[in-house]
Design an enzyme around this catalytic site. Structure first.
Site, PDB file in Angstrom:
ATOM      1  N   HIS A  76       1.987  -8.398   3.383  1.00  0.00           N
ATOM      2  CA  HIS A  76       2.159  -7.078   2.928  1.00  0.00           C
ATOM      3  C   HIS A  76       3.316  -6.233   3.622  1.00  0.00           C
ATOM      4  O   HIS A  76       4.005  -5.383   3.011  1.00  0.00           O
ATOM      5  CB  HIS A  76       0.889  -6.342   3.293  1.00  0.00           C
ATOM      6  CG  HIS A  76       0.630  -5.130   2.371  1.00  0.00           C
ATOM      7  ND1 HIS A  76       0.423  -4.841   1.264  1.00  0.00           N
ATOM      8  CD2 HIS A  76       1.159  -3.840   3.040  1.00  0.00           C
ATOM      9  CE1 HIS A  76       0.434  -3.668   0.817  1.00  0.00           C
ATOM     10  NE2 HIS A  76       0.662  -2.867   2.033  1.00  0.00           N
ATOM     11  N   GLU A 120       4.073   1.584  -5.683  1.00  0.00           N
ATOM     12  CA  GLU A 120       3.433   0.676  -4.972  1.00  0.00           C
ATOM     13  C   GLU A 120       1.861   0.509  -5.338  1.00  0.00           C
ATOM     14  O   GLU A 120       1.362   0.985  -6.285  1.00  0.00           O
ATOM     15  CB  GLU A 120       3.161   1.437  -3.390  1.00  0.00           C
ATOM     16  CG  GLU A 120       4.629   1.199  -2.620  1.00  0.00           C
ATOM     17  CD  GLU A 120       4.081   1.445  -1.273  1.00  0.00           C
ATOM     18  OE1 GLU A 120       3.174   1.948  -0.614  1.00  0.00           O
ATOM     19  OE2 GLU A 120       5.069   1.060  -0.562  1.00  0.00           O
ATOM     20  N   HIS A 122      -2.103  -0.530  -4.809  1.00  0.00           N
ATOM     21  CA  HIS A 122      -3.161  -0.481  -3.870  1.00  0.00           C
ATOM     22  C   HIS A 122      -4.440  -1.298  -4.488  1.00  0.00           C
ATOM     23  O   HIS A 122      -5.610  -0.878  -4.672  1.00  0.00           O
ATOM     24  CB  HIS A 122      -3.629   1.136  -3.862  1.00  0.00           C
ATOM     25  CG  HIS A 122      -3.806   1.419  -2.326  1.00  0.00           C
ATOM     26  ND1 HIS A 122      -4.890   2.266  -1.744  1.00  0.00           N
ATOM     27  CD2 HIS A 122      -3.047   1.012  -1.205  1.00  0.00           C
ATOM     28  CE1 HIS A 122      -4.645   2.382  -0.531  1.00  0.00           C
ATOM     29  NE2 HIS A 122      -3.535   1.692  -0.184  1.00  0.00           N
ATOM     30  N   GLN A 265      -8.985   2.699   3.477  1.00  0.00           N
ATOM     31  CA  GLN A 265      -8.869   4.014   3.983  1.00  0.00           C
ATOM     32  C   GLN A 265      -9.344   5.186   3.184  1.00  0.00           C
ATOM     33  O   GLN A 265      -9.811   5.129   2.016  1.00  0.00           O
ATOM     34  CB  GLN A 265      -7.178   4.704   4.069  1.00  0.00           C
ATOM     35  CG  GLN A 265      -6.228   3.442   4.618  1.00  0.00           C
ATOM     36  CD  GLN A 265      -5.678   2.607   3.608  1.00  0.00           C
ATOM     37  OE1 GLN A 265      -6.228   2.200   2.515  1.00  0.00           O
ATOM     38  NE2 GLN A 265      -4.561   2.177   4.047  1.00  0.00           N
ATOM     39  N   GLY A 558      10.570  -0.623  -4.355  1.00  0.00           N
ATOM     40  CA  GLY A 558       9.719  -1.655  -4.904  1.00  0.00           C
ATOM     41  C   GLY A 558       8.567  -2.061  -3.967  1.00  0.00           C
ATOM     42  O   GLY A 558       8.619  -1.535  -2.813  1.00  0.00           O
TER      43      GLY A 558
END
Length: 770
Positions: A76, A120, A122, A265, A558
């Protein structure tokens, strides 16, 4: 393997990765135990990577140091599988002010202004806790934008889910949409566009890609560097807790979705609003040397990456970091991914100003360390050394793998490349209604009505068009925005699929009257350790790079997301393209909805020759069937340039990209947008369903005022752009297709009311969500 023994009372310099008495009291294993019991594997490190760390340090790393390496050497954070291939992207151009390597890319839009933007993923957090996973995805990408000194002006998303007849997929879809809407609505940034696709390939493994766009003056650009020896380092924003620890690591492993929810989170959009205003005020005051979001890997990544960019070192005393939980260890503080926090380096003497600004906004701004010339990241706890590693080893020397790529056998399987062997349909009208009722093609109003798309009063083209357009008062004209991708295309032909993704995104902007400027991407794939999956990645990267060069849209930012799989089943390879364009004059704004009865409907581009990779073939067969249509980038550039030229000349009242669902679905969408009918005469060289529902690139439907049709046709002939008059906008509410087929004496005909189309199109998602 080196093992040095010293007095384990922590003293500088740390010569042996020793464990302090306090660390032993916490139960942290000693360096030798980390090695002997292979504890580093639980952190996501491979045996050879751990050996490499020991060799680089000349000793065994302790618990804290092992944690630092584990997150920054994760897929990551380090891009260890993708980095060498991403170099194929064009990243520079006359308008590029900031390319890859910073928190976001920036392109010039004239007048001393730039647009900062990034996208991005998630995905993994959203598969575990969809509301918070999606909400913090939005929060994280917003921080990447205002970290650059830009004020965020718009959000977009690109979402993928499994079929909605499964309860788990409905749960994921509903809560992801609520999470995105909840965060964006509360912070006051409009969510203006995006796309949502449903396919069995994403069952239980959603893709949640968020894009944010901001406006910035050239002289206000901030960057993530920790420079200037003895300059203070501040943690600002929210307090630190234990949420999100090892979030970067769990997003970098095979089948991550069984991981604990503690890796996800928890966001607070009201706190982020305060943080955004405070950071922008501090940047505008000229006090900031460098600033970075504490996203993946938290304080570890922000401090190490900022030091790496500057070629410096950083000392951090974790005892000074404001916390909302007691008893946190240095390991936990350094790896926490608590949201709404930033790391800021200010000029020495500006600490009081920073504290004053952040106190005004009700936030912490605490000096926790300083910039050094040591080249080391030193982690202290109340002055005692808890860890010490070279910044270069953490960031620049992370492993880079040349993974094997092998063409998957299915790409050469005639049974997979068999879309054109489907029996010809006997009821084209039913097919059109069924396509409009497919969740991937149906109205997404159920989604975007949960988003505030108009806050800040700058949105001039709202969700539902080919591209959104925002027109901030500082800008002459408008900024056009879109996200696009087709995983089925890439699965069936990775290189062509990557090319199509860029071409369609640019086509979306062109249809709005905008000139495409630059690209951000979010590259979503399965397990890169599988050679077939990595082949998909490498080939699609090549297709994206080729299209970006041909269409002059450099990649300025990106994200790569690997290991998107559940139960060993990988998603479709799904590169998503976010693209920004400029509408020079708002009078040129064009939308897809039909406007005037009697206007002529014109098709730019060539007729399809295959049902391959189409939504229609997937509907008929229940699976992805190829081949993916080819695409000529030369033709694509000519079609788009021609379309923009005639929009600017005032000849075009409406324009719409012909994409998923083919010509019939595209024209139905234009009718639905304008609540008007259309009558079309279509000549088909072969099957009627190919003419109506076949897909491919380089096709745009135009509504042209009758007096301009001859000029448009003449110009198209000169420019070598295929141009066909199909019919007219109707005075009634009927959409009709009369298809003349070569070698068939009978005509195929569809006639449906716009009301019937609307009932199926608007009702699909609400019905699916019960």
């Amino acid at each position: 393997m080196p093992e040095t023994t010293v007095d384990e009372t922590i003293a500088a310099p740390m010569a042996a990765g020793a464990t302090s008495p306090v660390a032993r009291e916490r139960g942290e294993p000693a360096p030798a135990a980390i090695r002997d019991q292979r504890i580093y594997r639980d952190f996501g490190l491979r045996d050879d990577e751990y050996d490499r760390i020991c060799e680089r340090l000349g000793r065994l790393p302790n618990y804290v140091e092992t944690g630092l390496f584990s997150v920054l050497w994760s897929e990551h954070c380090s891009y260890k599988s993708s980095r060498r291939h991403l170099r194929a992207f064009p990243t520079t151009g006359p308008g590029v002010l900031q390319g890859p390597g910073e928190n976001a890319g920036i392109v010039d839009i004239g007048g001393g202004l730039g647009v900062a933007f990034k996208m991005e993923s998630h995905n993994h957090p959203s598969a575990i806790e969809p509301y918070q996973g999606a909400a913090t995805g939005a929060g994280g990408i917003i921080r990447d934008i205002f970290t650059m000194g830009a004020r965020p002006i718009a959000l977009l998303d690109s979402l993928r889910f499994g079929p909605l007849d499964e309860e788990r997929n409905r749960y994921l879809f509903g809560h992801v949409v609520a999470g995105i809407g909840g965060y964006g609505n509360c912070i006051g940034i409009p969510t203006v566009g995006g796309e949502t696709v449903f396919d069995p390939a994403y069952t239980h493994n959603p893709l949640v890609n968020a894009m944010c766009v901001g406006l910035i003056r050239h002289d206000q650009i901030a960057r993530g560097t920790a420079s200037g020896v003895d300059n203070p380092v501040l943690v600002v924003g929210a307090k630190t807790g234990r949420d999100g620890i090892h979030g970067a690591t769990f997003a970098s492993v095979e089948d991550p979705h069984g991981r604990e929810r503690s890796a996800v989170q928890v966001g607070d959009p009201f706190m982020e609003k305060l943080l955004m205003e405070a950071c922008l005020e501090l940047i505008a005051a000229g006090a900031v040397v460098g600033i970075q979001d504490m996203g993946a890997a938290g304080l570890t990544s922000s401090s190490a990456e900022m030091a790496s960019r500057a070629g410096s070192g950083v000392d951090i005393d974790v005892a000074l970091v404001p916390r909302r939980e007691t008893g946190m260890s240095p390991y936990e503080v350094m790896l926490s991914e608590s949201q709404e926090r930033m790391l800021v380096v200010v000029r020495r003497g500006e600490e009081a100003r920073a504290e004053t600004i952040f106190t005004k906004w009700g936030l912490d701004a605490v000096v926790v360390g300083q910039v050094t010339d040591s080249g080391l990241l030193r982690v202290l706890e109340g002055g005692a050394l808890a860890g010490e590693v070279p910044v270069a080893a953490l960031v620049d020397e992370a492993p880079v793998y040349d993974r094997p790529a092998e063409r998957p056998a299915y790409l050469d399987d005639p049974a997979v490349m068999s879309a054109d062997a489907l029996p010809e349909s006997s009821d084209l009208a039913v097919d059109l209604l069924d396509l409009l009722g497919r969740p991937s093609l149906a109205s997404k109003a159920w989604v975007y009505r949960q988003y505030d798309a108009t806050i800040r009063a700058a949105t001039v083209v709202r969700p539902g068009a080919d591209a959104a357009v925002v027109a901030p008062p500082e800008v002459t004209g408008g900024i056009a925005l879109t996200t696009d991708g087709n995983g089925r295309y890439v699965y069936l032909d990775p290189r062509a699929g990557g090319t199509h993704a860029v071409a369609e995104a640019a086509r979306n902007l062109t249809c709005a009257g905008a000139r495409p400027l630059a690209v951000t991407d979010c590259l979503n794939y399965g397990n890169p350790e599988k050679p077939g999956i990595f082949y998909q990645f490498v080939e699609s990267i090549a297709g994206i790079a080729e299209a970006c060069r041909a269409l002059e849209t450099p990649v300025v930012s990106g994200n790569v997301s690997f290991y998107n799989e559940t139960g060993g089943a990988d998603i479709y390879p799904t590169p998503i393209i976010g693209m920004v364009g400029l509408v020079d004059d708002l009078n040129d704004l064009t939308t897809p909805d039909l406007k005037e009865a009697g206007d002529v409907i014109v098709l730019l581009g060539e007729a399809p020759s295959t049902l391959g990779a189409s939504e229609y073939a997937a509907m008929r067969s229940g699976q992805a069937l190829g081949p993916t249509p080819g695409i000529s980038l030369d033709l694509e550039a000519r079609v788009q340039g021609f379309c923009r030229e005639h929009i600017h000349a005032g000849h075009v009242r409406a324009a719409h990209d012909v994409a998923d669902g083919g010509l019939a679905v595209a024209l139905a969408e234009m009718c639905l947008g304008g609540d008007r009918g259309a009558a079309v005469e279509l000549a088909a060289a072969g099957r009627a369903d190919v003419a109506l529902f076949g897909e491919g690139g380089s096709r745009i439907l135009l509504e042209v005022a009758a007096e301009y049709v001859e000029a448009v046709q003449g110009a198209a002939a000169v420019r070598g752009v295929p141009c066909a008059v199909l019919g007219r906008v109707a005075a009634d509410d009927r959409l009709s297709f009369n298809i003349q087929r070569a070698e068939h004496p009978d005509h195929a005909r569809i006639e449906l009311s716009v009301a019937a189309l609307r009932a199926r199109w608007e009702g699909a998602l609400p019905w699916a969500m019960r």
